[in-house]
Design a protein around this motif. Structure first.
Motif, PDB file in Angstrom:
ATOM      1  N   PRO A 152     -30.391   5.629 -10.579  1.00  8.92           N
ATOM      2  CA  PRO A 152     -29.832   4.893  -9.362  1.00  8.92           C
ATOM      3  C   PRO A 152     -28.502   3.780  -9.728  1.00  8.92           C
ATOM      4  O   PRO A 152     -27.927   3.443  -9.178  1.00  8.92           O
ATOM      5  CB  PRO A 152     -31.080   4.025  -8.779  1.00  8.92           C
ATOM      6  CG  PRO A 152     -32.220   4.997  -9.230  1.00  8.92           C
ATOM      7  CD  PRO A 152     -31.772   5.465 -10.496  1.00  8.92           C
ATOM      8  N   GLU A 153     -28.760   3.195 -11.077  1.00  3.98           N
ATOM      9  CA  GLU A 153     -27.835   2.321 -11.457  1.00  3.98           C
ATOM     10  C   GLU A 153     -26.431   2.927 -11.441  1.00  3.98           C
ATOM     11  O   GLU A 153     -25.582   2.139 -11.380  1.00  3.98           O
ATOM     12  CB  GLU A 153     -28.086   1.994 -12.879  1.00  3.98           C
ATOM     13  CG  GLU A 153     -29.551   1.076 -13.060  1.00  3.98           C
ATOM     14  CD  GLU A 153     -30.770   1.919 -13.058  1.00  3.98           C
ATOM     15  OE1 GLU A 153     -30.582   3.124 -13.074  1.00  3.98           O
ATOM     16  OE2 GLU A 153     -31.840   1.256 -13.156  1.00  3.98           O
ATOM     17  N   LYS A 156     -25.055   4.758  -9.151  1.00  3.26           N
ATOM     18  CA  LYS A 156     -24.706   4.615  -7.551  1.00  3.26           C
ATOM     19  C   LYS A 156     -23.997   3.232  -7.535  1.00  3.26           C
ATOM     20  O   LYS A 156     -22.970   3.022  -6.851  1.00  3.26           O
ATOM     21  CB  LYS A 156     -25.719   5.036  -6.894  1.00  3.26           C
ATOM     22  CG  LYS A 156     -25.271   4.961  -5.336  1.00  3.26           C
ATOM     23  CD  LYS A 156     -26.365   5.351  -4.559  1.00  3.26           C
ATOM     24  CE  LYS A 156     -26.054   5.363  -2.954  1.00  3.26           C
ATOM     25  NZ  LYS A 156     -27.167   5.683  -1.967  1.00  3.26           N
ATOM     26  N   THR A 157     -24.590   2.256  -8.087  1.00  7.34           N
ATOM     27  CA  THR A 157     -24.305   0.839  -8.036  1.00  7.34           C
ATOM     28  C   THR A 157     -22.932   0.562  -8.496  1.00  7.34           C
ATOM     29  O   THR A 157     -21.938   0.142  -7.935  1.00  7.34           O
ATOM     30  CB  THR A 157     -25.207  -0.103  -8.269  1.00  7.34           C
ATOM     31  OG1 THR A 157     -26.626   0.118  -7.921  1.00  7.34           O
ATOM     32  CG2 THR A 157     -24.830  -1.514  -8.328  1.00  7.34           C
ATOM     33  N   ALA A 158     -22.731   1.332  -9.761  1.00 11.60           N
ATOM     34  CA  ALA A 158     -21.583   1.051 -10.882  1.00 11.60           C
ATOM     35  C   ALA A 158     -20.402   1.879  -9.953  1.00 11.60           C
ATOM     36  O   ALA A 158     -19.191   1.182  -9.946  1.00 11.60           O
ATOM     37  CB  ALA A 158     -21.781   1.451 -12.054  1.00 11.60           C
ATOM     38  N   VAL A 167     -20.124   6.717  -1.258  1.00 12.34           N
ATOM     39  CA  VAL A 167     -20.915   6.572  -2.276  1.00 12.34           C
ATOM     40  C   VAL A 167     -22.352   7.135  -2.216  1.00 12.34           C
ATOM     41  O   VAL A 167     -22.970   7.324  -2.993  1.00 12.34           O
ATOM     42  CB  VAL A 167     -21.249   4.890  -2.366  1.00 12.34           C
ATOM     43  CG1 VAL A 167     -22.245   4.510  -3.321  1.00 12.34           C
ATOM     44  CG2 VAL A 167     -20.066   4.078  -2.515  1.00 12.34           C
ATOM     45  N   ASP A 168     -22.650   7.337  -1.003  1.00 14.53           N
ATOM     46  CA  ASP A 168     -23.830   8.053  -0.594  1.00 14.53           C
ATOM     47  C   ASP A 168     -23.771   9.523  -1.087  1.00 14.53           C
ATOM     48  O   ASP A 168     -24.842  10.098  -1.325  1.00 14.53           O
ATOM     49  CB  ASP A 168     -24.454   7.947   0.855  1.00 14.53           C
ATOM     50  CG  ASP A 168     -24.695   6.665   1.099  1.00 14.53           C
ATOM     51  OD1 ASP A 168     -25.218   5.938   0.333  1.00 14.53           O
ATOM     52  OD2 ASP A 168     -24.683   6.376   2.226  1.00 14.53           O
ATOM     53  N   ASP A 190     -26.135  -8.908 -14.338  1.00 14.44           N
ATOM     54  CA  ASP A 190     -27.237  -9.804 -13.914  1.00 14.44           C
ATOM     55  C   ASP A 190     -27.730 -10.437 -15.012  1.00 14.44           C
ATOM     56  O   ASP A 190     -27.012 -10.670 -15.998  1.00 14.44           O
ATOM     57  CB  ASP A 190     -28.395  -8.838 -13.248  1.00 14.44           C
ATOM     58  CG  ASP A 190     -28.931  -7.938 -14.287  1.00 14.44           C
ATOM     59  OD1 ASP A 190     -28.727  -7.999 -15.468  1.00 14.44           O
ATOM     60  OD2 ASP A 190     -29.657  -6.758 -13.929  1.00 14.44           O
ATOM     61  N   ALA A 236     -19.938   2.419  -6.733  1.00 10.17           N
ATOM     62  CA  ALA A 236     -19.658   1.738  -5.615  1.00 10.17           C
ATOM     63  C   ALA A 236     -18.765   0.687  -5.960  1.00 10.17           C
ATOM     64  O   ALA A 236     -17.652   0.607  -5.338  1.00 10.17           O
ATOM     65  CB  ALA A 236     -20.815   1.299  -4.911  1.00 10.17           C
ATOM     66  N   LYS A 237     -18.886  -0.051  -7.123  1.00 10.01           N
ATOM     67  CA  LYS A 237     -18.160  -1.009  -7.613  1.00 10.01           C
ATOM     68  C   LYS A 237     -16.543  -0.515  -8.051  1.00 10.01           C
ATOM     69  O   LYS A 237     -15.465  -1.067  -7.600  1.00 10.01           O
ATOM     70  CB  LYS A 237     -18.656  -1.939  -8.607  1.00 10.01           C
ATOM     71  CG  LYS A 237     -17.891  -3.210  -9.121  1.00 10.01           C
ATOM     72  CD  LYS A 237     -17.755  -4.321  -7.923  1.00 10.01           C
ATOM     73  CE  LYS A 237     -17.237  -5.295  -7.981  1.00 10.01           C
ATOM     74  NZ  LYS A 237     -17.157  -6.225  -7.049  1.00 10.01           N
ATOM     75  N   TYR A 293     -23.645  -2.289 -15.984  1.00 12.63           N
ATOM     76  CA  TYR A 293     -24.447  -2.105 -14.647  1.00 12.63           C
ATOM     77  C   TYR A 293     -25.982  -1.388 -15.105  1.00 12.63           C
ATOM     78  O   TYR A 293     -26.571  -1.042 -14.088  1.00 12.63           O
ATOM     79  CB  TYR A 293     -23.827  -1.527 -13.643  1.00 12.63           C
ATOM     80  CG  TYR A 293     -22.664  -1.929 -12.803  1.00 12.63           C
ATOM     81  CD1 TYR A 293     -21.434  -2.608 -13.672  1.00 12.63           C
ATOM     82  CD2 TYR A 293     -22.967  -2.537 -11.728  1.00 12.63           C
ATOM     83  CE1 TYR A 293     -20.519  -3.276 -12.853  1.00 12.63           C
ATOM     84  CE2 TYR A 293     -21.895  -3.350 -11.051  1.00 12.63           C
ATOM     85  CZ  TYR A 293     -20.834  -3.589 -11.413  1.00 12.63           C
ATOM     86  OH  TYR A 293     -20.005  -4.337 -10.974  1.00 12.63           O
TER      87      TYR A 293
END
Length: 562
Positions: A285-286, A288-290, A534-535, A358, A292-293, A263
């Motif tokens: 920020p990356e 946070k995305t990972a 997640v936040d 991506d 969440a997954k 990610y």
């Protein structure tokens, strides 16, 4: 927080084994061959770290200092075994130093509390001529102007092998020892290639479930789901895990570094942000995305519900028991899983490149640790002495003059440890992979470096290819499709994401690191388990910065930009 702070498994000795196999006695990887002849070379250009504008006349790297000199030094009292009346001050290496280089070492002290003793010595001002230093000690002495400039000494006296070794990391090691354009120490290099996480999958399960090999992160997630819900072990029970995780989250084995890297997130290392500024990967920020997954995967049962109480050994037991089929781990995983292979001959693990979330390639993070800095007291008359000792350490000495039994190993007595100076090829296992496979392809063992562990690796891989399952682990690391083959691709593509910060802990790291590390681990764990939203990550970032993270970042940036 620290570059070397990640927890290693209790099987860390296994990782050392791989390195030891290759460095073996001399610790020189492919070193030494170019220096078999010690004849002086014509005048040469500058060394990798040299800032000299003018070429320096090269001297004999192994020439004897005349008249001979006596230098003072200090060293750690590492557990050493001696025989035949040898001591740390009277052994094969001390004789070699005196006979070949004209250097007699007199120790001011030898202590099993080296770091503390050295700190006291630094305060006293009674520095020895030559000294091994930790990163922090080196930094303090460098910044206080107490170390000799070794730039010209390395340029003039450094052997071809030593200079080659220092080029293999792109000059990062020497850069870490350079202040204001002056090389103030010779670093004992680590290996960054071997720290990168890989994606490991049980390919016998893939075949059993008729699944293709992964070509995307979406494929990886589908495979992980199938390993939980399609009974890959065929026992009629839902008792297998999709993605390995353990309570420390970021570990060499069964960790999640590789998942985060997919990610484009890089926890625990220092990177450059979009503006080119030094930034801590764990708060970007990356992440946070990972996270969440990962929370989704935990909720769906793809991650073991008990991961937060299991250490790496516990997860390893599950893998060897045939309950795990996908993990992010470093290159030596097959050696760890040899026990499982012995129990279940059908078990097959294969390494893959990290898949990206991506269209941008996923880069594996790499940590580059410097073991020791070898420095010289400012004002010492012969700073080239430390360079000559380094040359000697990396040279293959004639057997008839210096037998292996006197300077390398005799039975269980490891005499190479008597050396005052050590170093290693930072790509030693990668080089071994290339030569072992060349030897197999050509059926020619002469391409192997006999002074490393390569012959032993070759023997085991060859035995596996001949049907001996005891060599399965070696083949999984050094075989044609082993983990080192992936590292070779990354190396060729310059794809490693190497931490921008290689030094030892900064003052703020030392003071606040434990608190910040605990905050990070607790937050990540709660988010993955769904105990925090997640936040919560945003709140964590703010707290991390407020509790000392900003101060640490400033110190790291100052160190990197020194």
């Amino acid at each position: 927080m620290k570059t070397k702070a990640r927890k290693s498994i209790s099987s860390i000795a296994l990782a050392s084994l791989v390195l030891t196999m290759v460095t073996a006695c001399s610790g020189n990887g492919n070193a030494g061959k170019s220096d078999a002849s010690a004849s002086p070379s014509p005048a040469s250009g500058s060394s990798p770290a040299s800032g000299s504008a003018q070429p320096v006349e090269k001297a004999d790297p192994f020439g004897k200092i005349d008249p001979p000199i006596e230098v003072t030094a200090v060293r750690a009292a590492a557990p050493l075994k001696f025989e035949n009346g040898e001591t740390i001050e009277n052994n094969g290496w001390t004789k070699l130093y005196e006979n070949e280089l004209g250097i007699k070492i007199k120790y001011q002290w030898i202590s099993d509390q080296f770091e503390q003793k050295m700190n006291v010595t630094m305060v006293s001002g009674n520095l020895p001529d030559l000294m091994p230093l930790t990163g922090g000690q080196f930094k303090r002495l460098a910044e206080s102007g107490q170390l000799a400039d070794l730039t010209e000494a390395l340029d003039k006296y450094g052997s071809d092998t030593v200079k080659e070794i220092y080029k293999k990391d792109g000059g990062l090691g020497l850069q870490s020892a350079t202040y204001d354009g002056k090389l103030l120490a010779l670093p004992w290099l680590g290996s960054y290639t071997d720290t990168a996480p890989l994606l490991w999958i049980r390919t016998d399960w893939l075949k059993k479930l008729n699944l293709p090999e992964p070509k995307s992160m979406d494929d990886v997630l589908k495979i992980a789901d199938a390993f939980v819900n399609q009974d890959p072990d065929g026992n009629g029970k839902k008792d297998t895990y999709g993605l390995a995780a353990n309570k420390d989250l970021l570990t060499d084995l069964f960790g999640l570094d590789g998942f985060f890297n997919s990610y484009h997130a890089y926890p625990k290392i220092w990177i450059k942000d979009a503006s080119g500024n030094i930034a801590y990967g764990s708060i970007q920020p990356e992440m946070k995305t990972a996270l969440a997954k990962l929370q989704e995967l935990y909720k769906s049962g793809i991650i073991d519900r008990e991961f937060a109480v299991n250490n790496t050994d516990k997860v390893g037991e599950a893998a060897n028991a045939g309950k795990l089929g996908l993990t992010y781990s470093v290159h030596w995983l097959p050696l760890y899983l040899q026990a499982g292979k012995n129990q279940d001959p059908n078990m097959e693990w294969k390494p893959y490149r990290l898949q990206s979330i991506d269209d941008q390639p996923a880069q594996p993070r790499a940590i580059y640790a410097i073991n020791t800095y070898y420095a010289v007291r400012k004002g010492m008359a012969h700073p080239e002495a430390i360079v000559k000792l380094m040359n000697a350490a990396m040279r293959i000495w004639p057997e008839d003059k210096y037998p292996v039994s006197e300077i390398q190993v005799n039975g269980d007595v490891e005499k190479w440890k008597y050396r005052f100076v050590h170093n290693q090829n930072p790509t030693q296992n990668l080089d071994a992979y290339k030569r072992v496979n060349e030897a197999i392809e050509k059926n020619d063992e002469s391409v192997l470096d006999p002074n490393t562990g390569e012959p032993n690796v070759y023997k085991n891989v060859k035995a596996y290819l001949g049907g001996d399952m005891n060599g399965w682990g070696y083949n999984g690391v050094f075989g044609s499709e082993g983990s080192q083959s992936i590292y070779a691709q990354y190396e060729k593509e310059n794809a490693y994401k190497i931490s921008e910060f290689m030094g030892s802990s900064t003052p703020a790291m030392t003071e606040k690191g434990v608190t910040l590390d605990k905050l990070e681990l607790d937050t990540y764990t709660k988010i993955i388990m769904g105990e925090a939203s997640v936040d919560t990550f945003d709140e964590f970032v703010a707290n991390w910065k407020k509790l000392g993270g900003d101060e640490v970042t400033k110190e790291v940036a100052a160190s990197v930009n020194k």
